[in-house]
Design an enzyme around this catalytic site. Structure first.
Site, mmCIF file in Angstrom:
data_model
loop_
_atom_site.group_PDB
_atom_site.id
_atom_site.type_symbol
_atom_site.label_atom_id
_atom_site.label_comp_id
_atom_site.label_asym_id
_atom_site.label_seq_id
_atom_site.Cartn_x
_atom_site.Cartn_y
_atom_site.Cartn_z
ATOM 1 N N GLY A 243 -2.730 8.123 3.924
ATOM 2 C CA GLY A 243 -2.138 9.041 4.885
ATOM 3 C C GLY A 243 -1.161 10.022 4.261
ATOM 4 N N HIS A 244 -0.716 10.953 5.079
ATOM 5 C CA HIS A 244 0.153 12.023 4.594
ATOM 6 C C HIS A 244 1.508 11.487 4.104
ATOM 7 C CE1 HIS A 244 1.581 12.777 9.038
ATOM 8 N NE2 HIS A 244 1.991 11.626 8.588
#
Length: 340
Positions: A243-244
């Protein structure tokens, strides 16, 4: 400021004009000009920031942002020199404002333009699309039908498989991306609003350091504002999701179907078994090991091995598993004796 290789910066707006366009109310400083958005902790005099959670109220007074979007209850705590906009949905208002200042550069280019490659040792297979401003280093190979977005930088001696997409990314030397990998797609983020969830623009990058390998059909999201970083020589298997804003150290191993939520920090030399999952904003220390199928819901100290769901230190997990098995076995024997 988002990287200009990947994002177009749109004209500045006055605070009053900005508030009108995001349907919010100006409290002070309507004439100030704003040219960018940024997180509260790093925003400067020409940046717009927001406070979405009162838990971070203590950091507000020292913020250097030129303008802040706040709920009405936090106006008195605003920095003295900042313009103030009031909104009942501060994060959603900030997300809408982001679109007025920053726009991803579109993929408009010809196939494999000559000025993209470093020299004739670069191999570009049929169907490759290269965005304006992209660069490919000496000895690298780009597989068929791969799309490399505007501004992407790829180092030397890299091997990029077929049907890969790369955007908003800086890639070091000797990196391997297997077929179908997706690098730099927007991270998952949405802000609550009265009209429904609002996508939060993802304005960061992905940085893959030297020697990284990414397996087939794995996804690495770009940062929301800061970068997603994968450290040197880390090896990522197929079907992994990162994920970011994750920061992963050097020499890590991640087996297939592992998933990291946003803003996870992983130290050097960490190992993940298949289908391990990690919750957001957690930290995993150097040399830790996460067993296959583990669900990590709290920080893991350096050097420890954790297993189970929710994950816990391996010895504790095994003791509990043995105890549970004994209890189940005892009840089964008792039930059989009663039937006899």
């Amino acid at each position: 400021m988002p990287d200009p290789r990947f994002f177009e910066h749109l004209p500045a707006l006055s605070v009053a004009g900005l508030a009108e366009r995001i349907e919010a109310e100006v409290v002070r400083g309507g004439d100030r000009m704003i040219s960018a958005v940024a997180p509260l902790g790093t925003a400067g005099p020409e940046d717009l920031a927001f406070l979405g959670d009162r838990r971070f109220l203590n950091s507000l007074s020292g913020a250097a942002a030129g303008c802040v979007i706040l709920p009405a209850s936090a106006v008195e705590a605003a920095p003295p020199g900042a313009a103030v906009i009031v909104s009942g949905e501060a994060q959603a208002a900030w997300a809408r404002a982001s679109l007025l200042f920053h726009r991803p550069i579109s993929l408009t280019c010809s196939l494999a333009p000559d000025d993209v490659v470093e020299d004739d040792t670069v191999v570009i297979e049929p169907g490759v699309v290269l965005g304006a401003g992209a660069r490919i280093g000496r000895g690298s190979r780009i597989g068929a039908n791969t799309v490399i977005g505007p501004g992407v930088q790829i180092g030397r001696d890299c091997v990029i498989g077929s049907n890969v997409t790369i955007g908003f990314a800086l890639i070091g030397d000797r990196v391997r991306l297997l077929s179908g990998a997706r690098i730099g797609e927007p991270g998952f983020g949405a802000a609550v609003s009265r009209s429904g969830p609002v996508d939060v623009p993802q304005l960061g990058r992905v940085i893959l350091q030297d020697g990284v390998s990414v397996g087939a059909n794995s996804c690495i999201d770009r940062g929301a504002y800061d970068d997603t970083v994968i450290g040197e020589n880390t090896k990522i298997d197929n079907l992994v999701m990162i994920g970011h804003n994750c920061v992963i150290g050097r020499n890590c191993l991640m087996a297939a179907n592992t998933g990291l939520s946003g803003s996870v920090t992983v130290g050097d030399g960490v190992m993940f078994g298949g289908k391990a999952g990690v919750g957001d904003h957690l930290s995993i220390g150097d040399g830790a090991r996460v067993a296959a199928g583990a669900g990590v819901l709290q920080d893991i100290p350096a050097g420890e091995t954790w297993s189970g769901y929710p994950a816990k230190p391996l010895r504790q997990f095994l003791r509990e598993a043995v105890w549970l098995a004994k209890q189940a076995s005892g009840k089964a024997r008792a039930g059989k004796a009663g039937n006899d």
